[in-house]
Enzyme design. Structure first.
Site, PDB file in Angstrom:
ATOM      1  CB  ALA A 236      -0.835  -0.127   1.349  1.00 17.14           C
ATOM      2  CG  ASP A 237       2.509   5.361  -1.653  1.00 15.10           C
ATOM      3  OD1 ASP A 237       3.603   5.148  -0.671  1.00 15.10           O
ATOM      4  OD2 ASP A 237       2.367   6.315  -2.303  1.00 15.10           O
ATOM      5  CB  THR A 238      -1.121   6.702   2.514  1.00 11.59           C
ATOM      6  OG1 THR A 238      -1.744   5.339   3.003  1.00 11.59           O
ATOM      7  CG2 THR A 238      -1.963   7.957   3.144  1.00 11.59           C
TER       8      THR A 238
END
Length: 201
Positions: free
Chosen positions: A79-81
Site C-alpha cells: 500500500a501507499d498513502t
C-alpha cells in the site's frame, strides 16, 4: 475472510494493526528500499497515478525480495498513502521546518488522501484506490509548533497522523478514516474477497 496467511510488505505499524483488526493472518515483510530518492514523482504525474504506481512498484520489489531470499510463497499486500492539496503532493517531512510548512498549507483547507492497495497472488495482481477528503480547521502558529513538538509528523504523509493528536484539527472527513490512517478496511477487504473467489474457481 481469507484463510491463507498473507505478507504485509510494509513497515507501517498502523497497517499491521489494521490487518490485525480485520482478523487477517499476516507476516510483516520488510523489503529494502530502492537506492536514490524515495518514491520520486514523475513529471506531470497526477497524485492518483503516483500513488497507484508506487503501490505497484512496492509489490514488484516485494516479489523480487521473496524470490531472492527463497521465502515461502504467499499473497503479498502492499500500500501507499499520499496527501495532496490540489495537485501538490505533501510527502513525509524531513525537517521541523518542512513539517510546519505542510501543516500551514493544510490549515483551513480541504485536501485529498489517496491510499492505493495492491494484492499480488498466483501471478495475478489486483489493486484498488481509496480517496478521502479531509478538512483542516484554521491552525495558528502555536497550534502548528505545539503539534510538531509531539514528534507525530515524522514518517507520515502530510506531516500528520489522523489517529493521534492531529484529530483535534479535523473539521470534516468524507471517505475512509482507515484509508487516511494507511490502509482502507473496506477496499482491502474487497481485494481479499476477490482473491478468495479467484482461488475457488
Amino acid at each position: 475472510m481469507p484463510e491463507r496467511e498473507i505478507y504485509l510488505a510494509s513497515a507501517s505499524p498502523r497497517r499491521h494493526e489494521i490487518l490485525n483488526q480485520m482478523g487477517i493472518q499476516h507476516r510483516v515483510l520488510i523489503v529494502p528500499p530502492p537506492p536514490g530518492e524515495d518514491e520520486p514523482r514523475l513529471a506531470g504525474e497526477s497524485p492518483k497515478h503516483y500513488v497507484m504506481r508506487t503501490a505497484s512498484e512496492k509489490s514488484d520489489r516485494a516479489l523480487a525480495w521473496i524470490k531472492h531470499q527463497s521465502l515461502p510463497v504467499l499473497p503479498i499486500l502492499t500500500a501507499d498513502t499520499t496527501v495532496a492539496l490540489d495537485d501538490i503532493i505533501l510527502g513525509k517531512p524531513g525537517t521541523y521546518e518542512e513539517a510546519k510548512s505542510m501543516l500551514t498549507q493544510l490549515s483551513g483547507h480541504t485536501h485529498q488522501v489517496y491510499t492505493a492497495v495492491t494484492l499480488a497472488f498466483n501471478e495475478q495482481r489486483i489493486d484498488i484506490l481509496s480517496t478521502t477528503a479531509v478538512r483542516f480547521a484554521h491552525l495558528d502558529r502555536q497550534d502548528i509548533e505545539t503539534y510538531c513538538r509531539t514528534n507525530e509528523p515524522w514518517g507520515k504523509a502530510g506531516a500528520y497522523g489522523i489517529q493521534g493528536k492531529a484529530s483535534w484539527f479535523i473539521e470534516h472527513i468524507s471517505g475512509s478514516y482507515s484509508g487516511v490512517v494507511g490502509l482502507p478496511i473496506y477496499e482491502t477487504g474487497q481485494l481479499l474477497k476477490k482473491m478468495n473467489e479467484s482461488q475457488a474457481v
